[in-house]
Design a protein around this motif. Sequence first.
Motif, short mmCIF file in Angstrom:
data_model
loop_
_atom_site.label_atom_id
_atom_site.label_comp_id
_atom_site.label_asym_id
_atom_site.label_seq_id
_atom_site.Cartn_x
_atom_site.Cartn_y
_atom_site.Cartn_z
N LEU A 444 0.76 -1.34 -0.07
CA LEU A 444 -0.04 -0.02 -0.10
C LEU A 444 0.71 1.30 -0.11
O LEU A 444 0.42 2.18 -0.54
N ARG A 445 1.95 1.00 0.70
CA ARG A 445 3.03 2.43 0.65
C ARG A 445 3.44 2.74 -0.56
O ARG A 445 4.05 3.83 -0.68
N ASN A 446 3.25 1.69 -1.67
CA ASN A 446 3.79 2.36 -2.88
C ASN A 446 2.69 3.24 -3.60
O ASN A 446 3.05 3.93 -4.74
N PHE A 447 1.59 3.10 -3.06
CA PHE A 447 0.63 4.07 -3.71
C PHE A 447 0.54 5.46 -3.07
O PHE A 447 1.41 5.89 -2.03
N LYS A 448 0.05 6.28 -3.82
CA LYS A 448 0.23 7.86 -3.40
C LYS A 448 -1.08 8.23 -2.72
O LYS A 448 -2.16 7.75 -3.26
N PRO A 449 -1.29 9.34 -2.04
CA PRO A 449 -2.43 9.90 -1.79
C PRO A 449 -3.11 10.41 -3.24
O PRO A 449 -2.57 10.95 -3.90
N GLY A 450 -4.42 10.56 -3.08
CA GLY A 450 -5.12 10.99 -4.28
C GLY A 450 -5.17 10.01 -5.48
O GLY A 450 -5.39 8.93 -5.21
N LEU A 451 -4.86 10.68 -6.53
CA LEU A 451 -5.20 10.06 -7.71
C LEU A 451 -3.98 8.96 -7.98
O LEU A 451 -2.83 9.46 -7.91
N ASN A 452 -4.35 7.71 -8.29
CA ASN A 452 -3.31 6.69 -8.65
C ASN A 452 -3.66 6.08 -9.84
O ASN A 452 -4.91 5.87 -10.18
N THR A 453 -2.77 5.86 -10.74
CA THR A 453 -3.02 5.26 -12.01
C THR A 453 -2.12 3.85 -12.12
O THR A 453 -1.02 3.84 -11.92
N LEU A 454 -2.92 2.65 -12.38
CA LEU A 454 -2.33 1.57 -12.59
C LEU A 454 -2.34 1.19 -14.23
O LEU A 454 -3.51 1.29 -14.58
N THR A 455 -1.39 1.05 -14.73
CA THR A 455 -1.24 0.94 -16.11
C THR A 455 -0.90 -0.63 -16.57
O THR A 455 -0.03 -1.02 -15.98
N PHE A 456 -1.80 -1.16 -17.47
CA PHE A 456 -1.40 -2.55 -17.97
C PHE A 456 -1.27 -2.16 -19.37
O PHE A 456 -1.63 -1.87 -20.32
N LYS A 457 0.30 -2.69 -19.54
CA LYS A 457 0.69 -2.52 -20.95
C LYS A 457 1.29 -3.92 -21.33
O LYS A 457 2.24 -4.43 -20.77
N SER A 458 0.77 -4.02 -22.29
CA SER A 458 1.00 -5.56 -22.98
C SER A 458 2.20 -5.49 -23.90
O SER A 458 2.16 -4.27 -24.63
N VAL A 459 3.14 -6.46 -23.67
CA VAL A 459 4.26 -6.45 -24.54
C VAL A 459 4.22 -7.94 -25.23
O VAL A 459 4.37 -9.02 -24.69
N LEU A 460 3.41 -7.92 -26.47
CA LEU A 460 3.33 -9.19 -27.36
C LEU A 460 4.01 -9.82 -28.26
O LEU A 460 4.38 -8.65 -29.28
#
Lengths: 758, 754
Positions: A444-460
């Motif tokens: 949880l401490r990797n997250f920041k207060p406020g807006l967080n963005t998890l990005t899923f990026k495919s390398v195919l």
Amino acid sequence: MERLKDMKSKFEKSSLIIFIMALCFVSNVVVGQTEKTLIKSWPLSHFMTSNEQIVIRNASGTYELNFPVSDRIKPVSAILDLTLTNSNVLKNNRSQVVIYVNDYLIGQIKLDPINNTTKVIYQIAPEYLKQGYNKITFKAAQHYTDSECEDWSAPELWTQFDAVKSSLTLNYQNLPVTEKLSKLNNLINDRLGHYFLTIIRGDKAVSDDYLYWGSIITQGVKLRLKYVPLKLEESYIEATGGLEENEGAGRFKFNMEHLTNDAVIVGSKDQIRQLLPDNIAQAIEGPYLGLFQQYPNKHQFILVISGQTDDEVKSAVQSFALLNASFPDAQQTVINALNFPIAEPLLPDKSIIPGNTYTFSSLDFYNSFMDIQNSEARLEFRLPADLYSTEETLIKLNLNLAYGAAMRKDSVINISLNNGFVHAVQLKEESGAHYQNYQISVPLRNFKPGLNTLTFKSVLTPSEYGECAFVQRENLLANVYEDSTISFPETSRVANLPDLKLLERTGFPLLNNASGDNTVFKMLDTSSDSIASAWYLIAQLVSYQGTPVFDLNITQSDIYDKDNIALIGKISSKNIPHILDEAPVKLGKTNLFPYRFKERQVAQRETLIERLERVLFDNNIVNKAVATERENVAISQTAGLGNSYLMMSYVSQNSDGVVLALLSEGSNELYSGLTELFSTGLWSKVQGNIFVWDKDGQFYWERQGESIMSGDDNLKMTWIMHFSKYPWQWLGLIFTLLLLSAWLMHKLLSRYKKDTHS
Amino acid sequence: MINWSQLFFIVFLYHFKVVIFLHGKNRLMTLILMLLMGGGLFFIASLRVDWYAQALISLFFLLILILLRRFKTGGFWRVLFVTISSFIVLRYFLWRINYTLSYQDFFSSIGATTLFLAELYGGLMFFLSVFVNIRPYQRTFIPLPEDTAKWPSVDVIIPTYNEPVDLVKITLAAATNIEYPKHKLNIYLLDDGATEQKLKSFNDDTRCAAKERQRQFLNLCSLLNVTYLNRKENVRAKAGNMNSALAHIHGDLILVLDADHAPSVDILTKTVGSFLADEKVFLVQTPHFFINPDPIEKNLDLFNRMPSENFMFYQAIQLGLDFWQSSFFCGSAAVLRRKAIDEIGGFRGVTITEDSETALILHSKGWKSHYVMYPLISGLQPETFTSFMIQRTRWAQGMVQNFIFHNPLLLPNLKIGQRIGYLSNMLFWFFPFARFVFLISPGLYLFFGLKIYNANFFDFLSYTVPYLAALLLTNHYLFSKVRWVFISEIYETMQSLFSIRAVWSVLKNPSHPEFLVTPKMETLDEDFISPLAQPFYWTIWITFFTVFFGIGRLFIYPEEQSLITITLFWAIFNLLLLLSALGALFEQKQRRLNPRIPVNIEANWLIRYTDTLTEKRIPILINDLSMGGSSFFCESELPENTETINTFIEISDDLGKTIEIYKAAITNSYNRKNGFIFGIKFIYSDIDEFVRIVRFVHGDSFRWIKIQELAGNDPGLIKSMIFMTKIGVYYGISHIKWVLSSTNGKIKRYEVKI
């Protein structure tokens, strides 16, 4: 010879530009008889999320970007000026880039390996453009051999467009404003750059109600603009009497020629009656909204927000902030009632309450189909600003995903959090697979207060590759399903204040969970500049909440009955409120400011545990940086802020919160400073509790003064946070308690022995 | 931000209340204070402060513990020591509960829960042990008044079942040596080996054996002036036997002696005083002192090199229990008040440990007990691991029965200290379950990959290592002179594989267990592997493969390196324990019936020459003693013309006056540096001479103290750890080598009922 050739080429291109410009001018002259043609130009990077270059790789690659065209304009033409560089090993007889606008072919460029930097200009016909978003597509065919036998993914297959030097120029005519409230969303954003708005009052005196109304209007505007910078003006306008000889102007009783922007007149019916034509004044029978063209500039609107009483005006401004759909389809409306939902607690969109599990779809993430072209999907959510948890607390992702067959085993979906890599899902089944409940844990401490963005990026990567091989790429598919979930553990609400970085990210503590109830915004003066600044600051903070905040307290009085206080305005030596007495920076006759002097370095030695880990497991532990504690020198002097601006936050001595002061000195325009702060990258650099900047973007930050723990009543978590920061205090407390306990037990045992065995 | 002024105010108030309390008698205030103190520490221990802060306080407190341990001071510093170690343990368990028990998968969760329960048991035992031992109370014996008329009458009862007559003979003779007015001392032999039931048995062997046994005992009793008692039938084992005797005896006090517990002459003068001083005293228990090694000591060659296993209970725990008024009856070497026994209708026999049961019931009736830590009997321990297990299984089953039938938490009228004291002793016997879990747990992870301990390396070093270190240091602080490190682990590991079934059977059917008498005076003609070794072979194989797999896993899963290494250490530790156990299961031969007692007695060797009617005195130093004989050191060799059967050992007092002479025959001699060692055999012609020899060998309690002091040394934590590791590896490998080089025929088979 080469040089001569290059000059010739440049001359030809320059001639072409001059010719096109001349053509435009002629056409403007022709059109100008009816409507004036205007020109606006942007670098392509303006339309991209970051200042990156456009790179097209592989034998066949595509890049797309979108640019908007506002409903308020009519595009006459557009010019796409491209500067690109291609790899110098491409075969020029087989390599090219084709450019489309909205899928219409507008040109193609042969990729020359020798003269590999190319500048081209394309004229885009207005028929190809549309209002709303327009798509520009670059499709490249790149080859390094004359035959078919080549590696489609060879690294030398690339072409790069310079997104800064390449530009889009739009020639357009403004359209008259459509006098429909349903068009407000489109009107408030001409998509041409900064948006300008003037809020007008009809009463010379500035009331607290007016401050509140203006604040809500600014919020409504800012929420519609999203990331577009707002240029706001506040002004008092006196009635000049009706210009009845002029049909258009006859509707409003003041001189509109001075209005250079869209405008909003706000006030009670009595306050603004003298500015309004009678028919509009008569229409104000309750909370009222009316949209009208200005005269003579009918391309700009004037919005009337009024009511018979102050409360009705309040309802009207709140309605304005809420009317975010294409309704009502009318020029004016009277609001009968605002039925706010009763259920509590209400939170902004995408807000997370710790302890809950959310499906991706509930966070506006829908089935994300990723292939070779669209390789990225984003999940956004807002964490509470004062979220705090112990270090082992994990956020769990339960992913449902599928991927295609015949992919190489090094295909992955990389997962990043706020642009930092956190995990990868290897797609290793050759026949494709569907994973249900694939679990990933992120601290949880990797997250920041406020807006967080998890990005899923495919390398195919296709399983078939190499020269002379037909490489099928249609099978390169992956999908993260919307029924995937993200689970947040129970946490506490603790924050260490003051912290301008936290304010920058979330608006906390002035606004929290789309509520400003715990804060009072105090105007130090009622100049238009200060008022606009206060409104802009509030609107900016509200934009993090994603929804208007109505429970605001904004005042000119000295009643500080809330935990947090925001002071906004200009300061002079004659006007120093007492609440600034405790501030780390003092302004006035004598100015006190902390300057960095020296720092105390606390060497972070390798701990016993780390040493053990290194010795036992040969793990390479990153050496810890020296912890530095700054020591400042406070210098008292006669000179003050000058043309700089000051934002500082400090612990309030009269309440349980903090004071935020946003100040400028004398005649310096505070709003200009705010514009500089918010519209450039400066805002992201805000930190510490003292931040000084100027119009050139120069800034200085410092931390000075004491801090407090703010949060819910979770004593345990407050102590955990405190003692994690000050472990020696914890040690001292425990040892004292243990000594006391041992002493008490010793005495008890002695007494027991005396009672029992003597 | 913590409001420090409030905090200091709380601390001040806390301190102020303590001061008020200590000068007053407000029990409610005491309770509130204790709750406040406990609650405060509980709260602080539960704070999940970041790992570096945890590591910091762990390190700090461990250093404090090491410092306190070094000085080994009592009183406040002892309390501080256990308070700090308790805090570390409490912190560990709160961390385990709050942060390590998350659900992983079904099987992992089962494994994790089982391991946690085993740990929780260990933690509970730690706190109970700390409570019991926080202030050991070493009372001095209360002297008797000079006027013997005021002395109460004492019945000495010696229950016997199947012990050899020669063994009982020594005890009976020793009983007759007890210094007490003869008219107030009556000795009874309670023979359960020749009940009417057996004497009239239809089985010829049983009947004949019983009759022969009765004949021998009747003859012996008449010679020693001891009353022989038997009863109709064998019911309720030892308790039934003693209760049956109650109808025939009428003394004020009862001294209970096991058939192999020879009393010293001062056993009554050092105990009876307590009964005169306090009418509410029902029991004076003394330690059991053993003159032979138990099988583990014998097979690992630990006897007299380190404290015996029973030292911990009799020299430490009973003292702690006595402080809390809960020292209890251990079946022998104890004096009881007849009135108290009568009040509860005789010795209790619901469970197979009638001793602790009787004490518990009497404590709950308000009676008091004293523990005099002065060895006043010398007894024998089981010789083989099989006998040892029979004894320990009986204790385990009996204490579990007690826990079920007379749960000290539910029994009325007990004081809190007594409840906890008894609870501690009863719960201890559930250790086989925990020990078994600790043995198999590493394999669950290293073999099957089950996530049974959800912690990272930093957590492990911040919480687990300090916890283990605190346990080790506390154990060493409290018991270093009576129990070396890892000895408990070896004994518990060895017992766990067998006791687990026995304890489980009691849990299933609490009335089920039978009283099995511990075999005594077994002789072992040759080395052999204990028939109970087989389960250890399996366990050691499994543990060995666990280690093997662990090493492989270390390379296959480098990302789990730290966790695997930790578990691997654990498995290796288990392997060492099992190796030691294996060593202890390699039964070393023992031909001597009468164990030799190490002594250091200056005496004279009196040689009488029958031809010249002269005698010669040579100063000697007696090295050991036994009922069979002795060995002594003499600077000169055997004088010429000495008749080896006409020699005597002469004991003088401090003034040189001869007080005792014992006839002996020289059996062997050999050279030693600066002199010679002679072996002698005591010779007696009548029962009186036998009684005198018994008095010489078993009558002096001061000798037992000397032996205890010599054995109770503390080489320090590290040295004892190294010593135990070496011993374990050496004897474990000896066992394996012997098995590999021997034939199956050498493995002795016993029919063992456990």
